[in-house]
Structures are given as C-alpha cells and as structure tokens.
Design a protein around this motif. Structure first.
Motif, short mmCIF file in Angstrom:
data_model
loop_
_atom_site.label_atom_id
_atom_site.label_comp_id
_atom_site.label_asym_id
_atom_site.label_seq_id
_atom_site.Cartn_x
_atom_site.Cartn_y
_atom_site.Cartn_z
N ASP A 1 32.65 -11.86 35.84
CA ASP A 1 33.79 -11.12 36.63
C ASP A 1 34.16 -9.49 36.08
O ASP A 1 35.05 -9.05 36.70
N SER A 2 33.43 -9.47 35.13
CA SER A 2 33.68 -8.20 34.41
C SER A 2 33.07 -7.09 35.11
O SER A 2 31.92 -7.15 35.70
N ASP A 3 33.77 -5.89 35.16
CA ASP A 3 33.42 -4.64 35.69
C ASP A 3 32.61 -3.77 34.63
O ASP A 3 32.42 -2.46 35.18
N ILE A 4 32.22 -4.35 33.69
CA ILE A 4 31.35 -3.70 32.74
C ILE A 4 29.70 -3.63 33.01
O ILE A 4 29.18 -4.74 32.87
N PRO A 5 29.14 -2.52 33.56
CA PRO A 5 27.78 -2.42 34.04
C PRO A 5 26.85 -2.80 32.72
O PRO A 5 26.96 -2.37 31.71
N GLY A 6 25.61 -3.62 33.17
CA GLY A 6 24.86 -3.83 32.05
C GLY A 6 23.83 -4.90 32.58
O GLY A 6 23.69 -5.29 33.50
N LYS A 7 22.85 -5.26 31.64
CA LYS A 7 21.86 -5.98 31.87
C LYS A 7 21.83 -7.31 30.76
O LYS A 7 22.57 -7.28 29.81
N THR A 8 21.29 -8.32 31.25
CA THR A 8 21.49 -9.48 30.35
C THR A 8 19.92 -10.05 30.14
O THR A 8 18.91 -9.85 31.01
N ARG A 9 19.78 -10.54 28.93
CA ARG A 9 18.56 -11.53 28.67
C ARG A 9 18.72 -12.62 28.11
O ARG A 9 20.13 -13.22 27.74
N TRP A 10 17.67 -13.55 27.83
CA TRP A 10 17.80 -14.89 27.56
C TRP A 10 17.13 -14.97 26.12
O TRP A 10 15.79 -14.52 26.40
N VAL A 11 17.61 -15.49 25.09
CA VAL A 11 16.86 -15.67 23.84
C VAL A 11 17.03 -17.26 23.51
O VAL A 11 18.04 -17.60 23.17
N GLN A 12 15.81 -17.91 23.47
CA GLN A 12 15.69 -19.39 23.11
C GLN A 12 15.09 -19.69 21.77
O GLN A 12 14.02 -19.43 21.68
N LEU B 1 11.43 -18.67 17.50
CA LEU B 1 11.52 -18.47 18.60
C LEU B 1 10.79 -19.18 20.02
O LEU B 1 9.60 -19.47 19.80
N ASP B 2 11.21 -19.49 21.00
CA ASP B 2 10.40 -19.94 21.98
C ASP B 2 9.49 -19.30 22.70
O ASP B 2 9.99 -18.29 23.56
N ASN B 3 8.42 -19.31 22.32
CA ASN B 3 7.33 -18.30 22.92
C ASN B 3 7.44 -16.58 22.70
O ASN B 3 6.83 -16.32 21.83
N ARG B 4 8.16 -16.28 23.40
CA ARG B 4 8.31 -14.74 23.23
C ARG B 4 9.55 -14.21 23.21
O ARG B 4 10.65 -14.66 23.76
N TYR B 5 9.70 -12.95 22.87
CA TYR B 5 11.10 -12.06 22.88
C TYR B 5 11.08 -11.11 24.19
O TYR B 5 10.11 -10.17 24.16
N PRO B 6 11.83 -11.05 24.76
CA PRO B 6 12.94 -11.89 25.22
C PRO B 6 12.25 -13.30 25.84
O PRO B 6 11.15 -13.14 26.38
N THR B 7 13.00 -14.12 25.84
CA THR B 7 12.47 -15.61 26.70
C THR B 7 12.47 -15.62 27.87
O THR B 7 11.72 -15.93 28.55
N ALA B 8 13.47 -14.68 28.61
CA ALA B 8 13.47 -14.55 29.89
C ALA B 8 14.67 -13.37 30.05
O ALA B 8 15.43 -12.97 29.53
N TYR B 9 14.41 -12.86 31.42
CA TYR B 9 15.09 -11.53 31.70
C TYR B 9 16.17 -11.73 32.68
O TYR B 9 16.14 -12.99 33.37
N ASN B 10 17.08 -10.98 32.92
CA ASN B 10 18.14 -10.89 33.94
C ASN B 10 19.04 -12.23 33.92
O ASN B 10 19.60 -12.68 32.96
N ASP B 11 19.43 -12.75 35.16
CA ASP B 11 20.54 -13.71 35.14
C ASP B 11 20.18 -15.11 34.95
O ASP B 11 21.19 -16.07 35.54
N SER B 12 18.85 -15.49 35.09
CA SER B 12 18.42 -16.92 35.07
C SER B 12 17.32 -17.23 33.97
O SER B 12 16.48 -16.21 33.43
N PHE B 13 17.35 -18.56 33.57
CA PHE B 13 16.24 -19.07 32.68
C PHE B 13 16.00 -20.53 33.05
O PHE B 13 16.81 -21.36 33.35
N TYR B 14 14.61 -20.67 33.29
CA TYR B 14 14.16 -22.20 33.50
C TYR B 14 13.41 -22.62 32.47
O TYR B 14 12.34 -21.90 31.59
N ASP B 15 13.30 -24.07 32.06
CA ASP B 15 12.59 -24.44 30.96
C ASP B 15 12.14 -26.16 31.55
O ASP B 15 13.10 -26.64 32.20
N ALA B 16 11.04 -26.45 30.85
CA ALA B 16 10.35 -27.74 31.20
C ALA B 16 9.71 -28.35 29.78
O ALA B 16 8.39 -28.11 30.08
N PRO B 17 10.47 -28.58 28.70
CA PRO B 17 9.74 -28.97 27.72
C PRO B 17 8.93 -30.24 27.84
O PRO B 17 8.90 -30.89 28.83
#
Length: 595
Positions: free
Chosen positions: A445-456, A479-495
C-alpha cells in the motif's frame, strides 16, 4: 563628555540627510546579509589598598551571528544604500570564568586573612541590542567620495564624515557563589556581576576589516568595573580612548574582537546531476531506504579552502548504511563503508533501514576546525507476501509442478529454468519425486515507487542409505540457481529429488531436506534513470518455507518410488512464515555447484 550611542546615531542620521541631496553616483559597497562576530575579554587585578589585598580575574569568550537589520538600514530612510548598515545579534553564545579573592593583611586576632572569595563560570548568551542593533557600520567617507562634493564644503564636512563602526555587546548578569567572613567565621555568599558590557567605536581601515585589539591598565580601590569602552575615533569626536581610564594601576584589561563574513561548512546533495544545498533546496533531507546518497562538503564563502574532511554517518556504527550490495550467482554480501570512504570531500552510501539518519562533517578551513550536522528522515516501503501452494507432491516426470499453478507465474518474472530440462540433464526428461509447486506474490500500500526482486537461499541436507548401512548426511547452503532468483512481484518454485540422474550403481534410499530463505528485495526509483540504476537493493521481507522427501529402490534393476514427502510447512505444521526485515542475505555457494 562622550556622546552616548543614541546621540551619535542622531548626529550620523542628520549628516546623512544633508549629504544625501548631493549624492550623484551609486556607492560600490557590498552589503553582507550576515556577519560572524567574536570577542575575547579578560580582566585581571592584583593590588593593595591599605590593609586589603584584591586579586581576581574575569575571562569571557563569545561567538555568534549578526544579521542585517533592514528596518533601520539607510535604504529605509531615503538615504543611499550601504551608508548606514545596522546588524543585530541573531544568535550569540559564549563562556565565562570568574575568580575573586580579598585578603586582610592585618586581620583581627584568630581570624583568617582571607575575608571573602567567589568563583563561577559557564555558558552565557549575548543579547540583541534594542534599536538598530549591536553593530552599526557608517560608511560616511565612502559617501563623501560618491557625493561629488568638493572644495571648502568637502573640507568642512570631512571633519565628521569618516568611515567608522559602533559595536556593542550588552552586559550579561551572572551569579557567582563563594564565602565571606562574619565574626571570624565563613558563611555562604553570592554576588551578581555583569560579565560583558562592552562598547567599541573604531575607524574602518582601508582594507575594510572590522577587528582590533586593545589593552590598558587602570587604578581602583575595590573590585574593578567590568563595563568597558574603547575608541580610536578622532579626539574631537571621542575624548576618551579608554573607559575605565588608561593609567598605571593593578587592573589590566585585554579586549579583542573580529567581525567578518561567516565561515562555515555547507553540505550539498547531488540530485539530477546537480549539487544542491540541503538547507535551501526543500525536501532533500527526506530520503527512501535504498536511495544512493551523494553528499559533498563545501566551504563558505567559496574563496575559502576546505581540507581534512571527516564524515560520520550515524556515529559510524555501521548498523544502518552500506557502501553497496555486491551480488553475483556465487557470492552475495553488503559491503560496509571503510575509513578511506569517509575522509574525502564527497561521500557516497546507502541507508537500508528506516526511521532517521544523521550525517556529520568535520573539516578544517584555513587552519580552524568546523563541523556541520544534518538529520534525515528515511522512509521504507512495507510489503505483504501471500502464497498459493499445492497440498502434495508426485512421483514421475519432473515438469515444474502443476501446470495450472505454474502458468500463473508470468514469464517476465522468471530468471531461471525450473524443472531440470537443461540445468542437470542436458535437455533429457527427468524423473523423480517433485513437489507440485508454490507461488508467492507480493503487494504494498506504500506510495514509494520502485521495483522488487526475489532472492532465495537454500539449505540442503541429503543422505544416501544403502541396505547395508546408513549414509552420512551432507549439508550445503547457497543461492538457488541464479541472482536474482526471480523478478517483479511473484516467484514460483517446485523442488524435486531427480532420481533418474542418480548414479546407476546406487540403490537404497535418497533423503533430501530443503529449507528455503526467500528474500523480497526492493530498489526505489530515482528522479532519473541514472539515479534509479545507482540506487541499491534493500531487503524488506523474509519468507521461510521448506520441503522434504525420500525416494528408494530395492535393487539396481528396480525403479525408484516415493517413500514419503513433506509439503511446505514448518516444524509446527503451519504455512510458510514471513517477517519484515532489514538484514541482507549473504551466500558463497550456488545450488548448481552443490556436491
């Protein structure tokens, strides 16, 4: 009789009024809006009057800022600009010390010779004078030159038309405590002294500097007078150069003063490629965690040279700021600021926590030390992470989990191939025990603009057991595979446990336990694209989840089968947990190189 300050001011104004009708050109005097004033004042006494001996000292040092008093400036009285420049104290503080001892050289029988003594000291505040102010600079000589008046009229007027200034520091009353004799016994005592009551009337020299020194002695038969006046004006204008009178005696006075353009340190911040002063450029002290701070110290006025810069950030505790976050597939860590990063005129760093920050710069200007401190308000976005997870696993071909769930993960958010079609099997089909998948999504709900990433980060514990003996568990973390593990607002995994790529001569069971630390990191947008790229990724959320499984086969000829699996739950059977964090992930290994 010496005319008081108010009478001098009346005389000056009357002369201004007569002469202003003859001014024919603009006076070339630069008007400073503020000045720095300092004075040092010392009085010492050691003398005897009859049987009584008096000893003591008073020392006062003060420094402050004077600002132009526009209400009384000559321009508001229809007089040429810069003829009369009045300045009033804006803020001025200092310190004083006082000692006094009085002795009776012929005391009554059984009485001590010390009859009274006092001491005191501490901070003091010099107050603003009523009316025009504490400093009045009268540029009468300059006005004469600009007026065009010559001949006998000029000669007659020049007697009273000269550049001079009136500088006054009013008395500040302070209480000092001590003791005195009463019936040959000491009792507590106190007295009030005016520790600074100073008047200075001096000519402005050719170089325009307002400074000076004066020292003289006088004679008295009691504690000396601390109200002093000094002057070097012509005798017909000021009959006494010193008050108290300059004559041989046991009291000595020393007075020095300086009034000049203030020297100070300013801190600037680089925004949109331009340096801007933090005190005059609006909201530049309001920052977002992750914003790259570019700060620079400058000396004012610009003609001064600043050296020996020494920056302090939040007390240099290293708990809220970093130099940068260094991250690759095989290594990740926040790099702290080093001493060499803090001893230059410019400094660059990143705050990664919220709330507030403080920056202090100490530097030397012309051999004198100055400092400047600025406080910042630091904002951080708050994120919530939700997940949609499958309740079970399957044994068969490893295809990256349930397709319906995997398809909810946009391709633009992916940075690695899931399943094993390539990373481990050179494009071949892989079989084994695979979890059916979990999808994480973030929102704010923040009004601070920016991007997100995932690091697992993954902590993997595995053990191979034969039917003859139990194996030794091995644990790897990275680290799980690569940096970053995923981009933006979602991340999926199936070990999975890819049994089809295991060595052909292995039978028994294969147990794998995977504990995941999934970090959501954020980078704020800058005012420009370049600023955005210079900003840093900061951790905002940590999600902990796990998966485990066990597969087995009886002989080398048999197929593998599932023994059991544990879907993403923690030790208490709850769903994955999440918490807001500010600590960075670190790693020195990668799942692709686990043994």
């Amino acid at each position: 009789m010496t005319p008081p300050l108010s009478r001098l001011l009346i005389i000056v104004v009357c002369l201004f009024t007569v002469l202003c009708f003859h001014v024919s050109s603009v006076m070339s005097i630069e008007v400073k809006q503020q000045l720095e004033a300092r004075f040092s004042y010392k009085v010492k006494w050691d003398f005897q009057e009859g049987d009584m001996k008096f000893q003591g000292s008073l020392s006062v040092h003060a420094k402050g800022i004077l600002k132009i008093n526009a209400q009384f400036a000559s321009s508001s009285h229809d007089l040429p600009a810069a003829v009369m420049l009045p300045y009033a104290i804006d803020a001025m503080g200092g310190h004083y010390t006082y000692e006094e001892h009085v002795y009776n050289q012929n005391p009554p029988k059984d009485c001590p010779s010390l009859t009274e003594e006092y001491s005191g000291g501490g901070p003091l505040t010099i107050e603003k004078m009523p009316g025009p102010g504490n400093l009045i600079v009268n540029n009468l000589g300059a006005m004469m030159k600009a007026s065009g008046v010559s001949g006998p009229a000029a000669a007659a007027m020049s007697k009273n038309m000269f550049d001079h200034y009136l500088l006054a520091f009013p008395g500040v009353k302070q209480k000092v405590t001590g003791r005195k004799l009463y019936l040959c016994k000491y009792i507590p005592a106190e007295k009030t002294i005016a520790v600074s009551n100073i008047g200075i009337r001096y000519l402005v020299p050719e170089d325009g500097k307002i400074d000076g020194k004066a020292s003289w002695t006088t004679k008295t038969n009691t504690t000396p007078d601390f109200q002093v006046r000094v002057s070097n004006l012509p005798q017909h204008f000021e009959k006494k150069a010193y008050q108290p009178e300059n004559k041989p005696g046991g009291v000595s006075y020393q007075l020095s003063w300086t009034v000049k353009e203030p020297v100070f340190i300013a801190i600037q911040r680089k925004v949109k490629g331009k340096w801007q002063d933090l005190e005059t450029a609006g909201d530049l002290t309001e920052v977002v965690a992750g914003e790259r701070m570019f700060l620079k110290g400058i000396a004012s006025p610009e003609s001064k040279t600043m050296s020996s810069s020494d920056w302090t950030i939040d007390g240099n505790n290293g708990e809220n700021y970093i130099k940068e976050f260094k991250a690759t597939d095989n290594h990740g860590e926040p790099l702290p600021m080093q001493p060499d990063d803090l001893d230059d005129q410019e400094v660059s760093f990143v705050w990664y926590k919220g709330d507030s920050g403080k920056v202090k710069l100490q530097a030397t200007i012309d051999g004198e030390k100055y400092d400047k401190e600025v406080e910042f308000t630091i904002s951080r976005p708050e994120y919530t992470v939700t997940w949609e997870n499958s309740p079970d696993s399957h044994f068969g071909e490893c295809v990256g989990g349930v397709k319906a769930l995997q398809d909810k993960w946009p391709r633009e958010n992916r940075n690695s191939r899931h399943g094993y079609e390539g990373d481990l099997a050179d494009g071949k089909r892989v079989f084994g025990l695979e979890y059916n998948g979990i999808l994480f999504q973030c929102a704010t709900d923040s009004d601070i603009p920016g991007k997100t990433r995932w690091v697992q980060l993954v902590t993997e514990t595995q053990k191979f057991n034969s039917f003859r003996a139990y194996g030794t568990p091995t644990t790897n973390r990275g680290l799980d595979n690569r940096y970053p593990t995923a981009y933006n607002d979602s991340f999926y995994d199936a070990p999975a446990i890819p049994t089809s790529i295991i060595k052909d001569n292995t039978n028994g069971s294969w147990e794998v336990s995977l504990k995941f630390d999934l970090y959501l990191i954020f980078r704020p947008d800058g005012r420009t694209r370049s600023e955005t790229e210079q900003n840093e990724w900061i951790p905002v959320k940590l999600i902990k989840w796990s998966w485990a499984g066990k597969a087995a086969r009886n002989t080398l000829e048999d197929d593998w089968y599932e023994v059991h699996s544990y879907e993403p739950v923690d030790a208490l059977g709850r769903e994955p947990t999440q918490e807001s964090i500010s600590e960075y992930p670190t790693w020195d290994d990668n799942t692709l190189t686990f043994e």
